[in-house]
Scaffold this active site. Structure first.
Site, PDB file in Angstrom:
ATOM      1  N   CYS A 131       0.817  -1.221   0.000  1.00 44.17           N
ATOM      2  CA  CYS A 131       0.000   0.000   0.000  1.00 44.17           C
ATOM      3  C   CYS A 131       0.846   1.264   0.000  1.00 44.17           C
ATOM      4  CB  CYS A 131      -0.940  -0.006   1.203  1.00 44.17           C
ATOM      5  SG  CYS A 131      -0.151  -0.337   2.789  1.00 44.17           S
ATOM      6  N   HIS A 245      -2.796   6.601   4.651  1.00 45.26           N
ATOM      7  CA  HIS A 245      -1.357   6.709   4.882  1.00 45.26           C
ATOM      8  C   HIS A 245      -0.859   8.069   4.405  1.00 45.26           C
ATOM      9  CE1 HIS A 245      -1.415   2.631   5.973  1.00 45.26           C
ATOM     10  NE2 HIS A 245      -0.775   2.068   4.978  1.00 45.26           N
TER      11      HIS A 245
END
Length: 344
Positions: A131, A245
């Site tokens: 990711c 994130h």
């Protein structure tokens, strides 16, 4: 006619998101099968606005007749079942770490290297990157095309959802417990230290050189996807947020590049949204990117400490673009360019 697809790990965070995105984007599927471990068999799981799917047992599922498998069950499980599905004739888009560095398995971000998808014919498997790597290379690609990148230093601020539902639960329970005057250790099982009101510079296991495996992944995956000559140094930190994130990225180039050139290239790039105003609230944070598809770039500026350098901040929903959306986008390209005859 459409495709028959199966979602492996359908009851997990990423599996649920995959099903939602398949429905949202109108993927050309005539049949969608939800697969998980035996303990989830018989459960019903949402598919789009109104539909529900019954969960079937992965262990005894017959993949014959399945066109595409979207897989996110964990690396050890995928190591067994992804090859099994491929052997039965399906093309597997695998979201685990198991196949990413296999030289015979393409590692793909559709905005960056869609041409690599054609390599699926070697093993019948396409790997979805980590990711944190995905959002970074989406932002790096237009800059690399503009002025060749030679080195990247990245520091990540990664949400607990990257560690799965148990990690998110641990953050929630520790935070609630602290307000109830309970020791955080009472709820600690997933993380090596308290995650509530803290930051942990440790994601995945430590390697011999002192890096963590998450940091290693970002380096080797970036080189495999974007350019084997790029030097990457990553510093990965888990923070007490649930989704999204953040990454502060420092980039060095082979030739001069201005802020305006970089901003224009990023603004025209697929999958990137530039929100960069040098004022209060003139940037995007992880909270704001949750549920969104784009990689958001902010805080773009020159780095005066190196000859040709820029820094920027980027955020993305790690469950969507960092996992489920990227997987579905790969499947979309696969279906449109390589498997048309199956849906005829």
């Amino acid at each position: 006619m459409g495709f028959k697809i199966a979602v492996v790990g359908a009851t997990g965070n990423v599996g649920r998101e995959m099903l939602q995105i398949v429905a949202e984007r109108g993927f050309p599927a005539d049949e969608v099968v939800a697969l998980a471990s035996e303990r989830s068999v018989g459960r019903e799981i949402s598919f789009g606005e109104d539909a529900v799917l019954k969960v079937y047992n992965l262990e005894d599922y017959d993949f014959r007749g399945t066109d595409i498998v979207l897989s996110s069950p964990g690396a050890s499980v995928s190591a067994v079942y992804s090859p099994r599905a491929a052997a039965a004739g399906a093309v597997v888009v695998d979201n685990t770490s198991h196949f990413r560095m296999d030289p015979d398995v393409p590692l793909v971000v559709p905005e960056v290297n869609p041409q690599a998808i054609g390599g699926y014919t070697k093993k019948g498997i396409i790997a979805n990157p980590n990711c944190s790597t995905i959002q970074m290379v989406v932002a790096l690609k237009p800059l690399h095309d503009l002025a060749k990148i030679t080195r990247v230093v990245v520091s990540t601020y990664q949400s607990t959802s990257g560690g799965g539902k148990e990690a998110m639960d641990e953050l929630f329970n520790q935070t609630r417990g602290i307000y109830a005057n309970e020791a955080p250790e009472k709820y600690r099982s997933k993380f090596t230290k308290q995650i509530a009101f803290n930051a942990i510079p440790h994601i995945d296991k430590f390697m011999d050189d002192g890096a963590t495996k998450e940091e290693w992944k970002m380096a080797v995956e970036t080189r495999k996807i974007l350019d084997p000559d790029i030097a990457v140094h990553a510093n990965c930190v888990r923070i007490p947020s649930f989704i999204g994130h953040g990454e502060m990225v420092n980039v060095e180039f082979a030739r001069p590049i201005t802020e305006d050139e970089a901003r224009e290239a990023l603004g025209n790039a697929p999958g990137v949204s530039v929100v960069d105003h040098r004022a209060d609230e003139g940037y995007v944070t992880p909270v704001e990117c949750a549920g969104e598809d784009a990689v958001y770039v902010s805080r773009l500026r020159k780095d005066p400490t190196v000859k040709h350098g820029l820094s920027f901040w980027c955020v993305s929903d790690n469950l969507r673009k960092g996992a489920a959306l990227n997987t579905v986008q790969i499947a979309e390209v696969l279906a449109e360019r390589y498997l048309k005859d199956r849906a005829a």
